[in-house]
Design an enzyme around this catalytic site. Structure first.
Site, PDB file in Angstrom:
ATOM      1  N   GLY A   1       0.837  -1.205   0.000  1.00 25.76           N
ATOM      2  CA  GLY A   1       0.000   0.000   0.000  1.00 25.76           C
ATOM      3  C   GLY A   1       0.865   1.246   0.000  1.00 25.76           C
ATOM      4  CB  SER A   2       0.040   4.667   0.969  1.00 22.70           C
ATOM      5  OG  SER A   2      -0.393   4.502   2.306  1.00 22.70           O
TER       6      SER A   2
ATOM      7  CB  VAL B   1      -0.509   2.890   5.518  1.00 22.29           C
ATOM      8  CG1 VAL B   1      -0.983   1.626   6.233  1.00 22.29           C
ATOM      9  CG2 VAL B   1      -1.652   3.902   5.470  1.00 22.29           C
ATOM     10  N   GLY B   2       2.620   2.179   5.451  1.00 16.48           N
ATOM     11  CA  GLY B   2       3.712   1.211   5.603  1.00 16.48           C
ATOM     12  C   GLY B   2       4.673   1.623   6.712  1.00 16.48           C
TER      13      GLY B   2
ATOM     14  CD  GLU C   1       7.436  -5.404  -1.929  1.00 15.07           C
ATOM     15  OE1 GLU C   1       7.847  -4.343  -2.477  1.00 15.07           O
ATOM     16  OE2 GLU C   1       8.179  -6.361  -1.669  1.00 15.07           O
TER      17      GLU C   1
ATOM     18  CD  GLN D   1      -5.660   6.871  -5.866  1.00 13.20           C
ATOM     19  OE1 GLN D   1      -5.873   6.772  -4.663  1.00 13.20           O
ATOM     20  NE2 GLN D   1      -4.462   7.047  -6.362  1.00 13.20           N
TER      21      GLN D   1
ATOM     22  CD  GLU E   1       2.915   5.079  -5.828  1.00 13.66           C
ATOM     23  OE1 GLU E   1       2.578   5.053  -4.632  1.00 13.66           O
ATOM     24  OE2 GLU E   1       3.264   4.079  -6.467  1.00 13.66           O
TER      25      GLU E   1
HETATM   26  N1  LIG Z   1       2.225  -0.221  -3.663  1.00  9.01           N
HETATM   27  C1  LIG Z   1       1.005  -0.396  -4.134  1.00  9.01           C
HETATM   28  O1  LIG Z   1       0.756  -1.332  -4.875  1.00  9.01           O
HETATM   29  C2  LIG Z   1      -0.071   0.531  -3.726  1.00  9.01           C
HETATM   30  C3  LIG Z   1       0.200   1.838  -3.427  1.00  9.01           C
HETATM   31  N2  LIG Z   1      -0.803   2.655  -3.060  1.00  9.01           N
HETATM   32  C4  LIG Z   1      -0.482   4.076  -2.812  1.00  9.01           C
HETATM   33  O2  LIG Z   1      -1.236   4.531  -1.706  1.00  9.01           O
HETATM   34  C5  LIG Z   1      -2.049   5.651  -2.065  1.00  9.01           C
HETATM   35  C6  LIG Z   1      -3.327   5.629  -1.250  1.00  9.01           C
HETATM   36  O3  LIG Z   1      -4.044   4.411  -1.475  1.00  9.01           O
HETATM   37  P1  LIG Z   1      -4.763   3.704  -0.268  1.00  9.01           P
HETATM   38  O4  LIG Z   1      -5.675   2.652  -0.728  1.00  9.01           O
HETATM   39  O5  LIG Z   1      -5.372   4.751   0.623  1.00  9.01           O
HETATM   40  O6  LIG Z   1      -3.505   2.991   0.467  1.00  9.01           O
HETATM   41  P2  LIG Z   1      -3.369   2.536   1.958  1.00  9.01           P
HETATM   42  O7  LIG Z   1      -1.936   2.374   2.261  1.00  9.01           O
HETATM   43  O8  LIG Z   1      -4.187   3.401   2.839  1.00  9.01           O
HETATM   44  O9  LIG Z   1      -4.102   1.103   1.962  1.00  9.01           O
HETATM   45  C7  LIG Z   1      -3.482  -0.144   1.744  1.00  9.01           C
HETATM   46  C8  LIG Z   1      -4.052  -1.166   2.734  1.00  9.01           C
HETATM   47  O10 LIG Z   1      -3.690  -0.800   4.073  1.00  9.01           O
HETATM   48  C9  LIG Z   1      -4.856  -0.663   4.878  1.00  9.01           C
HETATM   49  N3  LIG Z   1      -4.616   0.326   5.927  1.00  9.01           N
HETATM   50  C10 LIG Z   1      -4.881   1.658   5.902  1.00  9.01           C
HETATM   51  N4  LIG Z   1      -4.518   2.224   7.078  1.00  9.01           N
HETATM   52  C11 LIG Z   1      -4.011   1.236   7.851  1.00  9.01           C
HETATM   53  C12 LIG Z   1      -3.468   1.189   9.177  1.00  9.01           C
HETATM   54  N5  LIG Z   1      -3.366   2.277   9.925  1.00  9.01           N
HETATM   55  N6  LIG Z   1      -3.044   0.001   9.658  1.00  9.01           N
HETATM   56  C13 LIG Z   1      -3.116  -1.115   8.905  1.00  9.01           C
HETATM   57  N7  LIG Z   1      -3.638  -1.136   7.654  1.00  9.01           N
HETATM   58  C14 LIG Z   1      -4.065   0.029   7.125  1.00  9.01           C
HETATM   59  C15 LIG Z   1      -5.931  -0.304   3.885  1.00  9.01           C
HETATM   60  O11 LIG Z   1      -7.206  -0.526   4.406  1.00  9.01           O
HETATM   61  P3  LIG Z   1      -8.525   0.232   3.828  1.00  9.01           P
HETATM   62  O12 LIG Z   1      -8.161   0.940   2.603  1.00  9.01           O
HETATM   63  O13 LIG Z   1      -9.455  -0.880   3.610  1.00  9.01           O
HETATM   64  O14 LIG Z   1      -8.953   1.135   4.903  1.00  9.01           O
HETATM   65  C16 LIG Z   1      -5.580  -1.239   2.731  1.00  9.01           C
HETATM   66  O15 LIG Z   1      -6.012  -2.543   3.010  1.00  9.01           O
HETATM   67  C17 LIG Z   1      -2.223   5.517  -3.566  1.00  9.01           C
HETATM   68  O16 LIG Z   1      -2.506   6.711  -4.162  1.00  9.01           O
HETATM   69  C18 LIG Z   1      -0.878   4.964  -3.960  1.00  9.01           C
HETATM   70  O17 LIG Z   1       0.039   6.021  -4.080  1.00  9.01           O
HETATM   71  C19 LIG Z   1      -2.083   2.187  -2.958  1.00  9.01           C
HETATM   72  C20 LIG Z   1      -2.409   0.906  -3.248  1.00  9.01           C
HETATM   73  C21 LIG Z   1      -1.411  -0.018  -3.693  1.00  9.01           C
END
Ligand SMILES: NC(=O)C1=CN([C@@H]2O[C@H](COP(=O)(O)OP(=O)(O)OC[C@H]3O[C@@H](n4cnc5c(N)ncnc54)[C@H](OP(=O)(O)O)[C@@H]3O)[C@@H](O)[C@H]2O)C=CC1
Ligand SMILES: O=C(O)CCC(=O)C(=O)O
Length: 478
Positions: free
Chosen positions: A226-227, A230-231, A248, A329, A380
Site C-alpha cells: 500500500g502507501s 501506512v507502511g 511493498e 483517488q 507517486e
Molecule cells: N504499492 C502499491 O501497490 C499501492 C500503493 N498505493 C499508494 O497509496 C495511495 C493511497 O491508497 P490507499 O488505498 O489509501 O492505500 P493505503 O496504504 O491506505 O491502503 C493499503 C491497505 O492498508 C490498509 N490500511 C490503511 N490504514 C491502515 C493502518 N493504519 N493500519 C493497517 N492497515 C491500514 C488499507 O485498508 P482500507 O483501505 O481498507 O482502509 C488497505 O487494506 C495511492 O494513491 C498509492 O500512491 C495504494 C495501493 C497499492
C-alpha cells in the site's frame, strides 16, 4: 437485494458489526454488493482462531499443502472469466486485464503448491567430531496480510499462497474498495479442505481492522502492500514488538528511452507501463526519461497515441483504460494535475474529466513535459498521468532515473547490448526491464524494490520463504 459479502472466521461465514457498500467505478449506479465490516473484537476472534489452528497446519504434510493450494489454483484458472468480470466491475481495470489477473492468481497458487514440496534445508558437518548440523525452515506462525485494492486477486494470492504453502495460519484484510474480490477468493479457499481457523478473512477499515492486526501480540509477521505513510506506521508499530515485517509501497519508476531505441517499441512500453490499469500500479512508468536526439520525435508520437486511448467502462469491448478506482483517488490525481500546471510543467494532453454513457470516474490520460524538481516527477500519483523528462545523454538519463527516493522498478529501451548491461547494473531498483514496460511481472520470481519502495524480504518466487519461514539449526551427537 444486494449480496452481502461476509467475513470468514474459524471456518464460518460471519456477518459484520457494520456494513459497507462496494460500488462499480465505471457505473456508480451499479452496486456490486454490501460487505461485513469488523470492529476490534471481531478482528481478535479471527486472530485467536488463527493462533489456535497454527499447530494443525504447521504439522500437515507437504503433500496435503500441495493438494490444497493446487485445488485453489485450478479453480481460479477454471473460473477466470467470471472472476475477471467481477474484478473489472469492482476495481475498474479492463476485462482482458482482469481475466489475466485472475489467471495470474491461479498460477501463483499452483507455483506455491509446488514450493510446498520443494522446501529445502541443509545438512552440514559440525566443527566437532561426531556431531551433525541440520538447518531447517519452520512456519513463522500467524501472519497478517494487508492488501491494497489495485490487484485485488493477484496481490492477496501472492501473500496467502506462500503463507499456507509453508504452514502458517492467515488473517487476510483486503482493502475496503474490493470486498467482492476478497470474498470470491475466500470462498474458493474455504472449499479447499483447510482446517478451520487456518485461513480467515476480515473486512473493515485499515484504521480499525488493519491497526488491530498490526498491534496484536498474536501476530508473528505482517505483509503489507500500500502507501508509504501506512507502511511506515506499520513498520514502527511492528518493530516495537519485534514482529516480522514485509512492506511493498510506492514507486516513481523511470522508463529510459535511449537514442538508439526502436521508437515503436519504446512508445508502446511507455503507453502500457504508464497508462494501462489506469496507471494504478506501483510499477507504473510515471517518469519517461528520453535522450535529447529522440526527445521531440518520441514526445510527438507518444502524445498522438495517448490522445487516441479509449477510456470507457471497464467491461466494454475495446476499452483500453478504465475509470479511476474511486472519488478520493480521482481527487488525488486531479490535485497532482493542478500541481503540475502550477509548478510550470507543460500539459501536452489529457487531464480532464470525461463523460461516458454511465456515470463513472473517467479521466483523460495526461502527459506532461516536466523538470526533475517538479512534484509530478518526484511523487507517486497512482493514476493515468506520466511526465517526460529530457536527458542530455545516456549518463544523464541514468542519473535522472536514480534521482528518486523510490527504487521499485526501472526500464530502459535500447538496441545496444552494452547499454542494456550497463543500465541493468547501474539502475538502483529491485526490478529492471529491458525493452519491456516497467509494469507486468512474472509470478514465479522475486518482486520488490530498494530505497523507499520496500522493506524486508522479497515477495514471490522461492525467495518468499525468507519471510514466511523461520530458520532452525539443530545439532545432533549420534
Ligand atoms: N504499492 C502499491 O501497490 C499501492 C500503493 N498505493 C499508494 O497509496 C495511495 C493511497 O491508497 P490507499 O488505498 O489509501 O492505500 P493505503 O496504504 O491506505 O491502503 C493499503 C491497505 O492498508 C490498509 N490500511 C490503511 N490504514 C491502515 C493502518 N493504519 N493500519 C493497517 N492497515 C491500514 C488499507 O485498508 P482500507 O483501505 O481498507 O482502509 C488497505 O487494506 C495511492 O494513491 C498509492 O500512491 C495504494 C495501493 C497499492
Ligand atoms: O506490475 C505488476 O505486474 C504488479 C504491480 C503491483 O504489484 C502493484 O502495482 O502493486
Amino acid at each position: 437485494m444486494a449480496q452481502l459479502f461476509k467475513h470468514y472466521i474459524n471456518g464460518r461465514w460471519e456477518t459484520g458489526v457494520t456494513i459497507g457498500v462496494s460500488e462499480n467505478p465505471s457505473d456508480l449506479a451499479d452496486v456490486v454488493g454490501e460487505f461485513a465490516r469488523a470492529d476490534a473484537n471481531q478482528t481478535e476472534q479471527a486472530l485467536r482462531a488463527a493462533a489456535d489452528a497454527r499447530g494443525a497446519w504447521a504439522d500437515s504434510t507437504p503433500q496435503r499443502r500441495f493438494e490444497v493450494l493446487d485445488a485453489i489454483g485450478s479453480e481460479l484458472i477454471a473460473r477466470k472469466e467470471e472472476l475477471g468480470k467481477l474484478l473489472a466491475r469492482e476495481e475498474g481495470k479492463t476485462l482482458p486485464e482482469a481475466i489475466a489477473e485472475a489467471t495470474r492468481a491461479g498460477m501463483i497458487f499452483k507455483f506455491f503448491a509446488g514450493e510446498a514440496l520443494r522446501l529445502r534445508g541443509d545438512r552440514l558437518p559440525s566443527v566437532r567430531p561426531g556431531v551433525d548440523v541440520e538447518v531447517t525452515r519452520e512456519p513463522v506462525g500467524v501472519v497478517a496480510l494487508i492488501a491494497p485494492w489495485n490487484f485485488p486477486l493477484a496481490i492477496p494470492a501472492w501473500k496467502i499462497a506462500p503463507a499456507l504453502a509453508w504452514g502458517n495460519s492467515v488473517v487476510f484484510k483486503p482493502a475496503e474498495l474490493v470486498p467482492a474480490c476478497a470474498f470470491a477468493l475466500a470462498e474458493i479457499i474455504a472449499r479447499s479442505g483447510l482446517p478451520a481457523g487456518v485461513f480467515n478473512l476480515v473486512m473493515g477499515s485499515g484504521r480499525m481492522v488493519g491497526q488491530t492486526l498490526v498491534d496484536s501480540p498474536l501476530v508473528d509477521a505482517i505483509s503489507f502492500t500500500g502507501s508509504v505513510p501506512v507502511g511506515e506506521g506499520i513498520l514502527a508499530a511492528a518493530s516495537a514488538r519485534r514482529a516480522k515485517v514485509q512492506l511493498e509501497m510506492g514507486g516513481k519508476n523511470p522508463l529510459i528511452v535511449l537514442a538508439d531505441a526502436d521508437m515503436d517499441q519504446a512508445v508502446e512500453c511507455a503507453v502500457q507501463g504508464a497508462y494501462f490499469s489506469t496507471g494504478q500500479r506501483c510499477t507504473a512508468s510515471s517518469r519517461l526519461i528520453v535522450e535529447a536526439p529522440v526527445h521531440q520525435a518520441f514526445v510527438d508520437r507518444l502524445r498522438e497515441r495517448v490522445r487516441k486511448l479509449k477510456v470507457d467502462h471497464a467491461l466494454k469491448r475495446g476499452t483500453e483504460i478504465g475509470p479511476v478506482v474511486d472519488a478520493r483517488q480521482l481527487e488525488t490525481v486531479r490535485g497532482y494535475i493542478d500541481i503540475g500546471r502550477s509548478e510550470g510543467a507543460e500539459l501536452l494532453c489529457g487531464g480532464e474529466l470525461i463523460e461516458r454513457e454511465t456515470r463513472g470516474h473517467y479521466l483523460a490520460p495526461a502527459l506532461f513535459l516536466a523538470q526533475p524538481q517538479h512534484r509530478i516527477a518526484r511523487e507517486e500519483i497512482f493514476g493515468p498521468v506520466a511526465c517526460v523528462l529530457r536527458a542530455d545523454d545516456a549518463e544523464h538519463a541514468l542519473a535522472l532515473a536514480n534521482d528518486t527516493p523510490f527504487g521499485l522498478c526501472a526500464g530502459v529501451c535500447t538496441r545496444s547490448l552494452k547499454q542494456a548491461s550497463h543500465f541493468k547494473r547501474q539502475l538502483q531498483a529491485g526490478m529492471v526491464m529491458v525493452n519491456l514496460p516497467t509494469a507486468g511481472v512474472d509470478p514465479h520470481v522475486p518482486f520488490g524494490g530498494r530505497k523507499g519502495s520496500s522493506y524486508g524480504p522479497r515477495e514471490q518466487g522461492a525467495y518468499a520463504a525468507e519471510f514466511y519461514t523461520t530458520v532452525k539449526t539443530a545439532y545432533t551427537l549420534a
